[in-house]
Design a protein around this motif. Structure first.
Motif, PDB file in Angstrom:
ATOM      1  N   LYS A  14      20.049  61.771 -40.257  1.00 62.53           N
ATOM      2  CA  LYS A  14      19.641  61.643 -38.856  1.00 62.53           C
ATOM      3  C   LYS A  14      20.310  60.426 -38.206  1.00 62.53           C
ATOM      4  N   GLY A  15      20.547  59.382 -38.986  1.00 63.66           N
ATOM      5  CA  GLY A  15      21.206  58.182 -38.491  1.00 63.66           C
ATOM      6  C   GLY A  15      22.719  58.307 -38.407  1.00 63.66           C
ATOM      7  N   GLY A  16      23.259  59.436 -38.856  1.00 60.24           N
ATOM      8  CA  GLY A  16      24.693  59.669 -38.758  1.00 60.24           C
ATOM      9  C   GLY A  16      25.520  59.009 -39.843  1.00 60.24           C
ATOM     10  N   LEU A  17      24.867  58.536 -40.905  1.00 60.70           N
ATOM     11  CA  LEU A  17      25.597  57.871 -41.983  1.00 60.70           C
ATOM     12  C   LEU A  17      26.125  58.839 -43.034  1.00 60.70           C
ATOM     13  N   ILE A  18      25.427  59.963 -43.212  1.00 64.83           N
ATOM     14  CA  ILE A  18      25.861  60.966 -44.180  1.00 64.83           C
ATOM     15  C   ILE A  18      25.813  62.336 -43.523  1.00 64.83           C
ATOM     16  N   VAL A  19      26.489  63.277 -44.154  1.00 65.44           N
ATOM     17  CA  VAL A  19      26.438  64.673 -43.725  1.00 65.44           C
ATOM     18  C   VAL A  19      26.068  65.523 -44.931  1.00 65.44           C
ATOM     19  N   ALA A  20      25.500  66.686 -44.657  1.00 63.36           N
ATOM     20  CA  ALA A  20      25.106  67.596 -45.725  1.00 63.36           C
ATOM     21  C   ALA A  20      25.781  68.936 -45.512  1.00 63.36           C
ATOM     22  N   SER A  21      26.185  69.543 -46.604  1.00 66.89           N
ATOM     23  CA  SER A  21      26.731  70.898 -46.535  1.00 66.89           C
ATOM     24  C   SER A  21      25.964  71.764 -47.529  1.00 66.89           C
ATOM     25  N   ALA A  22      25.451  72.864 -47.018  1.00 62.15           N
ATOM     26  CA  ALA A  22      24.648  73.765 -47.845  1.00 62.15           C
ATOM     27  C   ALA A  22      25.527  74.897 -48.350  1.00 62.15           C
TER      28      ALA A  22
ATOM     29  N   ASP B 292      13.214  63.960 -56.690  1.00 64.31           N
ATOM     30  CA  ASP B 292      14.101  64.612 -55.732  1.00 64.31           C
ATOM     31  C   ASP B 292      13.449  64.688 -54.354  1.00 64.31           C
ATOM     32  N   SER B 293      12.146  64.947 -54.307  1.00 66.07           N
ATOM     33  CA  SER B 293      11.457  65.040 -53.014  1.00 66.07           C
ATOM     34  C   SER B 293      11.447  63.695 -52.290  1.00 66.07           C
ATOM     35  N   TYR B 294      11.256  62.600 -53.029  1.00 67.78           N
ATOM     36  CA  TYR B 294      11.288  61.255 -52.443  1.00 67.78           C
ATOM     37  C   TYR B 294      12.682  60.956 -51.897  1.00 67.78           C
ATOM     38  N   LEU B 295      13.701  61.276 -52.679  1.00 68.89           N
ATOM     39  CA  LEU B 295      15.071  60.993 -52.264  1.00 68.89           C
ATOM     40  C   LEU B 295      15.478  61.833 -51.056  1.00 68.89           C
ATOM     41  N   LYS B 296      15.011  63.068 -50.983  1.00 68.71           N
ATOM     42  CA  LYS B 296      15.354  63.924 -49.843  1.00 68.71           C
ATOM     43  C   LYS B 296      14.842  63.345 -48.536  1.00 68.71           C
TER      44      LYS B 296
ATOM     45  N   LYS C 216      27.358  76.415 -52.450  1.00 73.08           N
ATOM     46  CA  LYS C 216      27.371  76.252 -53.906  1.00 73.08           C
ATOM     47  C   LYS C 216      28.009  74.924 -54.313  1.00 73.08           C
ATOM     48  N   ASN C 217      29.072  74.543 -53.636  1.00 75.53           N
ATOM     49  CA  ASN C 217      29.774  73.301 -53.942  1.00 75.53           C
ATOM     50  C   ASN C 217      29.415  72.180 -52.977  1.00 75.53           C
ATOM     51  N   GLY C 218      28.378  72.382 -52.183  1.00 76.77           N
ATOM     52  CA  GLY C 218      27.994  71.414 -51.170  1.00 76.77           C
ATOM     53  C   GLY C 218      27.169  70.276 -51.720  1.00 76.77           C
ATOM     54  N   GLY C 219      26.645  69.512 -50.813  1.00 77.19           N
ATOM     55  CA  GLY C 219      25.833  68.365 -51.150  1.00 77.19           C
ATOM     56  C   GLY C 219      25.914  67.346 -50.031  1.00 77.19           C
ATOM     57  N   TYR C 220      25.728  66.100 -50.377  1.00 73.10           N
ATOM     58  CA  TYR C 220      25.756  65.010 -49.400  1.00 73.10           C
ATOM     59  C   TYR C 220      27.014  64.184 -49.590  1.00 73.10           C
ATOM     60  N   GLN C 221      27.570  63.753 -48.457  1.00 71.81           N
ATOM     61  CA  GLN C 221      28.732  62.876 -48.494  1.00 71.81           C
ATOM     62  C   GLN C 221      28.700  61.975 -47.257  1.00 71.81           C
ATOM     63  N   LEU C 222      29.480  60.918 -47.297  1.00 71.62           N
ATOM     64  CA  LEU C 222      29.518  60.001 -46.169  1.00 71.62           C
ATOM     65  C   LEU C 222      30.035  60.713 -44.926  1.00 71.62           C
ATOM     66  N   ALA C 223      29.520  60.323 -43.792  1.00 71.76           N
ATOM     67  CA  ALA C 223      29.943  60.933 -42.531  1.00 71.76           C
ATOM     68  C   ALA C 223      31.376  60.550 -42.174  1.00 71.76           C
ATOM     69  N   ARG C 224      31.798  59.344 -42.587  1.00 70.95           N
ATOM     70  CA  ARG C 224      33.159  58.874 -42.329  1.00 70.95           C
ATOM     71  C   ARG C 224      33.738  58.308 -43.612  1.00 70.95           C
ATOM     72  N   PRO C 225      35.044  58.334 -43.742  1.00 70.19           N
ATOM     73  CA  PRO C 225      35.664  57.695 -44.905  1.00 70.19           C
ATOM     74  C   PRO C 225      35.388  56.191 -44.886  1.00 70.19           C
TER      75      PRO C 225
ATOM     76  N   PRO D  61      31.208  65.919 -52.265  1.00 72.53           N
ATOM     77  CA  PRO D  61      29.757  65.892 -52.048  1.00 72.53           C
ATOM     78  C   PRO D  61      28.978  65.861 -53.362  1.00 72.53           C
ATOM     79  N   LEU D  62      27.793  65.271 -53.291  1.00 66.69           N
ATOM     80  CA  LEU D  62      26.887  65.204 -54.441  1.00 66.69           C
ATOM     81  C   LEU D  62      25.576  65.877 -54.083  1.00 66.69           C
ATOM     82  N   LYS D  63      25.022  66.615 -55.006  1.00 62.89           N
ATOM     83  CA  LYS D  63      23.723  67.257 -54.823  1.00 62.89           C
ATOM     84  C   LYS D  63      22.620  66.208 -54.894  1.00 62.89           C
ATOM     85  N   SER D  64      21.521  66.479 -54.208  1.00 68.39           N
ATOM     86  CA  SER D  64      20.406  65.529 -54.204  1.00 68.39           C
ATOM     87  C   SER D  64      19.819  65.346 -55.594  1.00 68.39           C
ATOM     88  N   ARG D  65      19.803  66.404 -56.398  1.00 69.89           N
ATOM     89  CA  ARG D  65      19.248  66.271 -57.753  1.00 69.89           C
ATOM     90  C   ARG D  65      20.099  65.354 -58.626  1.00 69.89           C
TER      91      ARG D  65
END
Length: 73
Positions: free
Chosen positions: A51-59, A39-43, A61-70, A25-29
């Protein structure tokens, strides 16, 4: 054909996440710094992708955004 700027940014986000080693996962910043946008625009874009199911977020310390599927799926 002219593409909306936010659509272009969303495509870049998906490509960056697809190229992440082991789908880490990658952080939004980090993403916003990469794309040179606020960062606010990108969020807002990230929330639409989530919402479209393309990515998932994990909140966490080591979380961030990643693709919903490989990418191979």
């Amino acid at each position: 054909m002219k593409i909306n700027k936010s659509v272009e940014q969303a495509i870049y986000v998906l490509l960056i996440l697809a190229l992440q080693k082991d789908g880490e996962p990658l952080k939004s910043r980090v993403l916003s710094a990469h794309l040179k946008v606020s960062d606010s625009y990108l969020k807002k874009i990230l929330m639409k992708l989530k919402k479209g199911g393309l990515i998932v977020a994990s909140a966490s310390k080591n979380g961030g955004y990643q693709l919903a599927r490989p990418i191979g799926a």
